[in-house]
Scaffold this motif. Structure first.
Motif, PDB file in Angstrom:
ATOM      1  N   PRO A  39     -13.899  -0.543   3.350  1.00 56.48           N
ATOM      2  CA  PRO A  39     -12.756  -0.704   2.573  1.00 56.48           C
ATOM      3  C   PRO A  39     -11.769  -1.665   2.803  1.00 56.48           C
ATOM      4  CG  PRO A  39     -13.016   1.454   3.681  1.00 56.48           C
ATOM      5  CD  PRO A  39     -14.153   0.496   3.997  1.00 56.48           C
ATOM      6  N   PHE A  40     -12.307  -2.649   3.734  1.00 54.91           N
ATOM      7  CA  PHE A  40     -11.159  -3.948   3.876  1.00 54.91           C
ATOM      8  C   PHE A  40     -11.914  -4.958   3.517  1.00 54.91           C
ATOM      9  CE2 PHE A  40     -10.657  -0.653   7.514  1.00 54.91           C
ATOM     10  CZ  PHE A  40      -9.385  -0.430   7.049  1.00 54.91           C
ATOM     11  N   THR A  41     -13.004  -5.194   2.720  1.00 54.21           N
ATOM     12  CA  THR A  41     -13.746  -6.167   2.422  1.00 54.21           C
ATOM     13  C   THR A  41     -12.932  -7.241   1.702  1.00 54.21           C
ATOM     14  OG1 THR A  41     -15.747  -4.887   2.719  1.00 54.21           O
ATOM     15  CG2 THR A  41     -15.804  -6.945   1.404  1.00 54.21           C
ATOM     16  N   ARG A  62      -9.431  -6.894   1.000  1.00 51.55           N
ATOM     17  CA  ARG A  62      -8.251  -6.959   1.193  1.00 51.55           C
ATOM     18  C   ARG A  62      -7.727  -8.415   1.504  1.00 51.55           C
ATOM     19  NH1 ARG A  62      -5.993  -1.623   2.691  1.00 51.55           N
ATOM     20  NH2 ARG A  62      -6.843  -0.445   0.871  1.00 51.55           N
ATOM     21  N   ASP A  63      -6.308  -8.467   1.016  1.00 45.34           N
ATOM     22  CA  ASP A  63      -5.644  -9.922   1.597  1.00 45.34           C
ATOM     23  C   ASP A  63      -5.592  -9.971   3.030  1.00 45.34           C
ATOM     24  OD1 ASP A  63      -4.397 -12.268   1.333  1.00 45.34           O
ATOM     25  OD2 ASP A  63      -2.439 -11.083   0.836  1.00 45.34           O
ATOM     26  N   LEU A  78      -2.471  -9.470   5.101  1.00 43.50           N
ATOM     27  CA  LEU A  78      -1.864  -7.904   5.493  1.00 43.50           C
ATOM     28  C   LEU A  78      -2.123  -7.542   7.071  1.00 43.50           C
ATOM     29  CD1 LEU A  78      -3.202  -5.660   2.418  1.00 43.50           C
ATOM     30  CD2 LEU A  78      -0.851  -6.453   3.038  1.00 43.50           C
ATOM     31  N   ASN A  79      -2.636  -8.173   7.588  1.00 41.38           N
ATOM     32  CA  ASN A  79      -3.146  -8.254   9.142  1.00 41.38           C
ATOM     33  C   ASN A  79      -1.844  -8.602   9.827  1.00 41.38           C
ATOM     34  OD1 ASN A  79      -5.714  -7.597   8.739  1.00 41.38           O
ATOM     35  ND2 ASN A  79      -6.507  -9.759   8.921  1.00 41.38           N
ATOM     36  N   LEU A  86       5.562  -4.718   0.034  1.00 42.47           N
ATOM     37  CA  LEU A  86       4.518  -3.775  -0.394  1.00 42.47           C
ATOM     38  C   LEU A  86       4.717  -2.639  -0.908  1.00 42.47           C
ATOM     39  CD1 LEU A  86       2.303  -4.688   2.770  1.00 42.47           C
ATOM     40  CD2 LEU A  86       2.102  -5.786   0.579  1.00 42.47           C
TER      41      LEU A  86
END
Length: 185
Positions: A135-137, A139-140, A143-144, A153
């Motif tokens: 699901p995190f492939t 993602r920006d 966001l970490n 957001l």
């Protein structure tokens, strides 16, 4: 962590002879039912032979059933599989239901009883060339570092759909019509 797996074979789970890909082939080749005609330990096996054996043979025409009476011996179910493996289950004082369950288990097994450490719970012969997806492939990575909750957001960021646009046009037309009726009065 134990090291008991060091001497086990390891690999990926596979169906015997690609079983089930084209059609299912029962791996149980023959079953030998050994029992005593008089001893009380064999009562469940004798009742199975009397009431359920004919139904089992009709439902499984590819399985050869041998019945072997032996004097003063413990009842045994001996199963032989297509890959040459043999299983024996001692049925001392088993009920008819237990004998039915064990025979059903022997019928549904593949015959491979070797201890086998599975490397993965799943396996495919044709792995994806794109790599595993999570699901995190996509993602920006920014966001970490964000501290949640973040006001930026939580804002809705979407383009209005065609339905939203039509509703907006309809509301504008109604507002214009109400303004015109108020100005003429």
């Amino acid at each position: 962590m134990s090291n008991s797996h060091l001497f086990m074979k390891s690999g990926f789970p596979r169906a015997a002879l690609n079983n089930g890909i084209g059609r299912y082939v029962c791996q149980l080749q023959r079953i030998t039912i050994k029992f005593c005609k008089h001893h009380g330990d064999s009562r469940g096996v004798r009742e199975f032979l009397e009431y359920d054996l004919v139904n089992f043979a009709k439902e499984n025409p590819g399985v050869v059933v041998y019945v072997k009476p032996r004097r003063h011996k413990t009842p045994v179910l001996c199963a032989e599989y297509l890959n040459g493996e043999k299983h024996s289950i001692y049925c001392k004082k088993y009920t008819v239901e237990e004998v039915n369950k064990w025979i059903g288990l022997l019928r549904s097994q593949s015959g491979d009883t070797s201890d086998f450490r599975l490397r993965k719970m799943w396996h495919t012969d044709h792995p994806s060339i794109q790599g595993p997806w999570t699901p995190f492939t996509f993602r920006d990575p920014a966001l970490n570092l964000v501290q949640f909750p973040d006001a930026e957001l939580s804002k809705e960021k979407y383009e209005p759909t065609a339905t939203d646009r039509l509703l907006e046009i309809f509301k504008n037309q109604q507002a214009d019509a109400s303004v015109k009726t108020n100005s003429t009065e």
